[in-house]
Structures are given as C-alpha cells and as structure tokens.
Write a protein that holds these residues in place. Structure first.
Motif, PDB file in Angstrom:
ATOM      1  N   GLY A 191       0.831  -1.193   0.000  1.00 33.93           N
ATOM      2  CA  GLY A 191       0.000   0.000   0.000  1.00 33.93           C
ATOM      3  C   GLY A 191       0.864   1.240   0.000  1.00 33.93           C
ATOM      4  O   GLY A 191       1.972   1.240   0.538  1.00 33.93           O
ATOM      5  N   THR A 192       0.366   2.300  -0.614  1.00 33.41           N
ATOM      6  CA  THR A 192       1.037   3.591  -0.517  1.00 33.41           C
ATOM      7  C   THR A 192       0.068   4.582   0.100  1.00 33.41           C
ATOM      8  O   THR A 192      -1.139   4.554  -0.175  1.00 33.41           O
ATOM      9  CB  THR A 192       1.531   4.130  -1.869  1.00 33.41           C
ATOM     10  OG1 THR A 192       0.417   4.472  -2.698  1.00 33.41           O
ATOM     11  CG2 THR A 192       2.426   3.127  -2.574  1.00 33.41           C
ATOM     12  N   ILE A 193       0.600   5.444   0.968  1.00 33.43           N
ATOM     13  CA  ILE A 193      -0.194   6.478   1.619  1.00 33.43           C
ATOM     14  C   ILE A 193       0.536   7.801   1.433  1.00 33.43           C
ATOM     15  O   ILE A 193       1.603   8.010   2.000  1.00 33.43           O
ATOM     16  CB  ILE A 193      -0.376   6.181   3.122  1.00 33.43           C
ATOM     17  CG1 ILE A 193      -1.043   4.825   3.329  1.00 33.43           C
ATOM     18  CG2 ILE A 193      -1.169   7.297   3.783  1.00 33.43           C
ATOM     19  CD1 ILE A 193      -1.122   4.415   4.801  1.00 33.43           C
ATOM     20  N   ILE A 226      -1.530  -0.712  -4.099  1.00 30.62           N
ATOM     21  CA  ILE A 226      -2.778   0.002  -3.882  1.00 30.62           C
ATOM     22  C   ILE A 226      -2.402   1.388  -3.378  1.00 30.62           C
ATOM     23  O   ILE A 226      -1.826   1.528  -2.303  1.00 30.62           O
ATOM     24  CB  ILE A 226      -3.691  -0.703  -2.858  1.00 30.62           C
ATOM     25  CG1 ILE A 226      -4.040  -2.118  -3.326  1.00 30.62           C
ATOM     26  CG2 ILE A 226      -4.968   0.090  -2.631  1.00 30.62           C
ATOM     27  CD1 ILE A 226      -3.244  -3.167  -2.669  1.00 30.62           C
ATOM     28  N   SER A 227      -2.673   2.426  -4.174  1.00 33.48           N
ATOM     29  CA  SER A 227      -2.261   3.794  -3.844  1.00 33.48           C
ATOM     30  C   SER A 227      -3.429   4.568  -3.246  1.00 33.48           C
ATOM     31  O   SER A 227      -4.520   4.613  -3.816  1.00 33.48           O
ATOM     32  CB  SER A 227      -1.763   4.515  -5.089  1.00 33.48           C
ATOM     33  OG  SER A 227      -0.606   3.879  -5.582  1.00 33.48           O
ATOM     34  N   CYS A 228      -3.159   5.194  -2.094  1.00 32.97           N
ATOM     35  CA  CYS A 228      -4.193   5.931  -1.354  1.00 32.97           C
ATOM     36  C   CYS A 228      -3.721   7.341  -1.035  1.00 32.97           C
ATOM     37  O   CYS A 228      -2.526   7.576  -0.884  1.00 32.97           O
ATOM     38  CB  CYS A 228      -4.517   5.214  -0.046  1.00 32.97           C
ATOM     39  SG  CYS A 228      -4.983   3.473  -0.253  1.00 32.97           S
ATOM     40  N   THR A 229      -4.681   8.240  -0.894  1.00 32.62           N
ATOM     41  CA  THR A 229      -4.375   9.613  -0.516  1.00 32.62           C
ATOM     42  C   THR A 229      -4.874   9.906   0.895  1.00 32.62           C
ATOM     43  O   THR A 229      -5.870   9.335   1.332  1.00 32.62           O
ATOM     44  CB  THR A 229      -4.992  10.637  -1.492  1.00 32.62           C
ATOM     45  OG1 THR A 229      -4.581  11.942  -1.099  1.00 32.62           O
ATOM     46  CG2 THR A 229      -6.496  10.559  -1.541  1.00 32.62           C
ATOM     47  N   ILE A 230      -4.160  10.788   1.579  1.00 28.65           N
ATOM     48  CA  ILE A 230      -4.584  11.222   2.907  1.00 28.65           C
ATOM     49  C   ILE A 230      -4.850  12.725   2.927  1.00 28.65           C
ATOM     50  O   ILE A 230      -4.901  13.333   3.988  1.00 28.65           O
ATOM     51  CB  ILE A 230      -3.545  10.852   3.988  1.00 28.65           C
ATOM     52  CG1 ILE A 230      -2.177  11.440   3.648  1.00 28.65           C
ATOM     53  CG2 ILE A 230      -3.507   9.361   4.187  1.00 28.65           C
ATOM     54  CD1 ILE A 230      -1.168  11.332   4.774  1.00 28.65           C
ATOM     55  N   HIS A 235       1.397  -6.392   2.569  1.00 30.12           N
ATOM     56  CA  HIS A 235       2.608  -6.853   3.247  1.00 30.12           C
ATOM     57  C   HIS A 235       3.445  -5.704   3.774  1.00 30.12           C
ATOM     58  O   HIS A 235       4.235  -5.874   4.686  1.00 30.12           O
ATOM     59  CB  HIS A 235       3.455  -7.699   2.286  1.00 30.12           C
ATOM     60  CG  HIS A 235       2.803  -8.990   1.937  1.00 30.12           C
ATOM     61  ND1 HIS A 235       2.028  -9.149   0.814  1.00 30.12           N
ATOM     62  CD2 HIS A 235       2.801 -10.177   2.575  1.00 30.12           C
ATOM     63  CE1 HIS A 235       1.585 -10.384   0.771  1.00 30.12           C
ATOM     64  NE2 HIS A 235       2.033 -11.027   1.822  1.00 30.12           N
ATOM     65  N   ALA A 236       3.289  -4.529   3.148  1.00 31.87           N
ATOM     66  CA  ALA A 236       4.080  -3.362   3.550  1.00 31.87           C
ATOM     67  C   ALA A 236       3.355  -2.100   3.108  1.00 31.87           C
ATOM     68  O   ALA A 236       2.494  -2.150   2.224  1.00 31.87           O
ATOM     69  CB  ALA A 236       5.466  -3.411   2.919  1.00 31.87           C
ATOM     70  N   VAL A 237       3.714  -0.981   3.743  1.00 32.97           N
ATOM     71  CA  VAL A 237       3.147   0.320   3.388  1.00 32.97           C
ATOM     72  C   VAL A 237       4.304   1.295   3.170  1.00 32.97           C
ATOM     73  O   VAL A 237       5.226   1.357   3.966  1.00 32.97           O
ATOM     74  CB  VAL A 237       2.217   0.854   4.502  1.00 32.97           C
ATOM     75  CG1 VAL A 237       1.757   2.267   4.192  1.00 32.97           C
ATOM     76  CG2 VAL A 237       1.027  -0.070   4.692  1.00 32.97           C
ATOM     77  N   VAL A 238       4.228   2.036   2.077  1.00 31.20           N
ATOM     78  CA  VAL A 238       5.164   3.113   1.779  1.00 31.20           C
ATOM     79  C   VAL A 238       4.371   4.402   1.959  1.00 31.20           C
ATOM     80  O   VAL A 238       3.302   4.556   1.364  1.00 31.20           O
ATOM     81  CB  VAL A 238       5.707   3.013   0.335  1.00 31.20           C
ATOM     82  CG1 VAL A 238       6.639   4.175   0.043  1.00 31.20           C
ATOM     83  CG2 VAL A 238       6.396   1.681   0.113  1.00 31.20           C
ATOM     84  N   ALA A 239       4.864   5.313   2.817  1.00 30.50           N
ATOM     85  CA  ALA A 239       4.065   6.493   3.128  1.00 30.50           C
ATOM     86  C   ALA A 239       4.924   7.739   3.292  1.00 30.50           C
ATOM     87  O   ALA A 239       6.095   7.656   3.629  1.00 30.50           O
ATOM     88  CB  ALA A 239       3.290   6.249   4.421  1.00 30.50           C
TER      89      ALA A 239
END
Length: 167
Positions: A84-86, A122-126, A157-161
């Motif tokens: 995931g990306t945040i 999976i790319s997400c915005t905050i 498995h991991a998040v890049v933020a």
C-alpha cells in the motif's frame, strides 16, 4: 552504470520483500458475473467503466489507483505481493514521491520482480477532504483510516508512506 540508477528502488523493494511472510493476497475477483466480493467489499464500476471490481466502499475515493490497474480483477495476479502507498496528493512534492514509489514497483515488475516476486500496489491519498472525497476526514483521520484499510482489510505486506500527517 544502469545498475546504480536502480539501487534506491532495489533497496526499497528488498525491504518490502524481506518483510513479506507469504505471497497471499486478497481473495478478490471480478464481480460483474454475480460472484461475491470478500467481506467488507462491494462490487463497483472500475475506473474504465468497462468492468466491475471488488472495493471497500469507504475507501473508493481514497484508495483509487492500483498497479496493475486491474489488480483485483485477474487471477494471474493472485501471487503478487501487495503493497500500500499512503501519500498526501494535495501537496505537489508529495505527489512526486508517490509517483516515484509506484515507478519503483513498476520497474521491478517489468524486470521480473524481486527474486521472482511481483508487486501489486494500492495507492491511497490522505489529503483533507474538501468535499470531493466525501468522508470529511482531515490528515490524521484519513491516514489512520487508510492504514487500517490497507493492513486489516486488504492485507498488504508493507506500506510506503509520506506526508504531513506522518510527521
């Protein structure tokens, strides 16, 4: 010299791969044939309006991009490691960070993955909701909701933020 230009991407991807304990992913499939989506997901039109995909209704507007774009629709992606990306897309510099992170995963996939493991992103915005997202969340609430969604429901498995809410 080519190997040196990819060194940061390989370092990031090696960390992600080392943190992965299995190659499982969300048991999702195309849902326009009447099949059921996993618990907490609903069948919604894909961005191209040519198919439907399983998505969490509360995160459709925040987690709106995947790599590959049909990540949840094809069975041949079952073994992709989910990441995931945040990122706060309201900040131009942070959008560049997001694009760089996604590009690193795309390049790894284009070269056969890392140790044969390809990635699904999976790319997400905050960014704070200005009325276009529809959830009235600020930075901190959005970051918490997105992280919970990615880890608890999707099973990344991991998040890049990166972004102001993560300081």
């Amino acid at each position: 010299m080519q190997a040196l230009s990819h060194a940061p991407a390989y370092a990031l991807l090696t960390l992600v791969l080392a943190s992965a304990t299995s190659c499982q992913r969300l048991d999702a499939r195309a849902c326009n044939d009447g099949s059921l989506c996993p618990s907490g997901f609903t069948c919604v039109p894909a961005p191209e309006d040519t198919a439907y995909q399983c998505m969490s209704p509360s995160m459709n507007a925040r987690c709106d991009q995947t790599l590959p774009s049909d990540l949840f629709d094809r069975e041949d992606y079952q073994e992709h490691l989910l990441v995931g990306t945040i990122f706060d897309r309201s900040e131009p510099l942070i959008r560049l960070y997001e694009a760089s992170a996604v590009l690193a995963f795309q390049q790894a996939n284009d070269m056969g993955g890392v140790n044969g493991h390809r990635f699904g992103v999976i790319s997400c915005t905050i960014e704070p909701d200005d009325g276009t997202i529809g959830d009235d969340r600020g930075f901190e609430d959005a970051a918490e909701a997105v992280a919970d969604h990615l880890v608890e429901l999707v099973g990344v498995h991991a998040v890049v933020a990166a972004g102001p809410a993560l300081r």
